[in-house]
Design a protein around this motif. Structure first.
Motif, PDB file in Angstrom:
ATOM      1  N   ASN A 142       0.828  -1.215   0.000  1.00  0.00           N
ATOM      2  CA  ASN A 142       0.000   0.000   0.000  1.00  0.00           C
ATOM      3  C   ASN A 142       0.860   1.263   0.000  1.00  0.00           C
ATOM      4  O   ASN A 142       0.566   2.218  -0.718  1.00  0.00           O
ATOM      5  CB  ASN A 142      -0.952   0.009   1.196  1.00  0.00           C
ATOM      6  CG  ASN A 142      -2.068  -0.999   1.036  1.00  0.00           C
ATOM      7  OD1 ASN A 142      -2.455  -1.349  -0.074  1.00  0.00           O
ATOM      8  ND2 ASN A 142      -2.575  -1.484   2.153  1.00  0.00           N
ATOM      9  N   ASN A 145       2.359   1.684  -3.510  1.00  0.00           N
ATOM     10  CA  ASN A 145       1.348   2.111  -4.471  1.00  0.00           C
ATOM     11  C   ASN A 145       0.949   3.562  -4.278  1.00  0.00           C
ATOM     12  O   ASN A 145       0.724   4.274  -5.253  1.00  0.00           O
ATOM     13  CB  ASN A 145       0.112   1.218  -4.391  1.00  0.00           C
ATOM     14  CG  ASN A 145       0.286  -0.055  -5.191  1.00  0.00           C
ATOM     15  OD1 ASN A 145       1.050  -0.102  -6.145  1.00  0.00           O
ATOM     16  ND2 ASN A 145      -0.412  -1.096  -4.789  1.00  0.00           N
ATOM     17  N   ASN A 146       0.860   4.008  -3.049  1.00  0.00           N
ATOM     18  CA  ASN A 146       0.514   5.403  -2.776  1.00  0.00           C
ATOM     19  C   ASN A 146       1.629   6.354  -3.187  1.00  0.00           C
ATOM     20  O   ASN A 146       1.362   7.512  -3.500  1.00  0.00           O
ATOM     21  CB  ASN A 146       0.172   5.611  -1.296  1.00  0.00           C
ATOM     22  CG  ASN A 146      -1.150   4.969  -0.934  1.00  0.00           C
ATOM     23  OD1 ASN A 146      -2.024   4.818  -1.771  1.00  0.00           O
ATOM     24  ND2 ASN A 146      -1.297   4.593   0.318  1.00  0.00           N
ATOM     25  N   ARG A 147       2.867   5.877  -3.170  1.00  0.00           N
ATOM     26  CA  ARG A 147       4.011   6.735  -3.507  1.00  0.00           C
ATOM     27  C   ARG A 147       4.293   6.814  -4.997  1.00  0.00           C
ATOM     28  O   ARG A 147       4.727   7.850  -5.486  1.00  0.00           O
ATOM     29  CB  ARG A 147       5.274   6.234  -2.802  1.00  0.00           C
ATOM     30  CG  ARG A 147       5.342   6.516  -1.322  1.00  0.00           C
ATOM     31  CD  ARG A 147       5.523   8.003  -1.006  1.00  0.00           C
ATOM     32  NE  ARG A 147       6.690   8.587  -1.594  1.00  0.00           N
ATOM     33  CZ  ARG A 147       7.909   8.568  -1.068  1.00  0.00           C
ATOM     34  NH1 ARG A 147       8.103   8.007   0.106  1.00  0.00           N
ATOM     35  NH2 ARG A 147       8.913   9.127  -1.698  1.00  0.00           N
TER      36      ARG A 147
END
Length: 149
Positions: A142, A145-147
């Motif tokens: 997560n 993916n957020n970065r």
């Protein structure tokens, strides 16, 4: 004459001991195809970076993911080294370590994790694991993916 022979034997024994490359660093297995492409000094440098990464040193881990590994099969084995470090430190600690990495570094790390989980033997059963980051390290997945996406 006997003293010369003894000194020669001691010198050769010492040289062999000093010249051996590490293939296991605090439980982190370095596969042969990775080690064989390294000089003695490269092997010692990688060993130092692995130890520092296990001690949760962010800069050392960043240097490690950029460490030259010889390409090809060695890259897969290098990914296995990275996943072993993540298992030992856990994904929450890795997130803390990589929090300030740029997107390029995160993406590189993600690629090594992917091949390390798919082709590495992280459960030491003698078989490739064929796993993925989403299942093995969900919080790290997560974060990545957020970065980068």
């Amino acid at each position: 004459m006997n003293k010369e022979i003894l000194n020669s034997i001691l010198f050769l024994s010492f040289s062999i001991l000093i010249g051996c490359k590490s293939d296991n660093v605090e439980g982190i297995i370095l596969e042969n195809t990775l080690v064989v492409h390294q000089s003695f000094s490269e092997n010692r440098r990688m060993e130092s970076l692995i130890k520092s990464s296990l001690d949760k040193e962010s800069n050392a881990f960043n240097q490690l993911i950029h460490f030259p590994n010889g390409g090809g099969e060695s890259s897969y084995n290098f990914g296995f080294v990275i996943t072993q470090i993540i298992y030992k430190n856990n994904d929450d600690e890795i997130i803390k370590m990589i929090r300030n990495y740029d997107k390029k570094d995160i993406k590189l790390l993600e690629s090594y994790i992917a091949v390390g989980l798919e082709y590495g033997d992280n459960n030491y059963d003698g078989n490739m694991d064929e796993s993925n980051i989403k299942d093995e390290f969900p919080r790290l997945f997560n974060f990545i993916n957020n970065r980068i996406y």
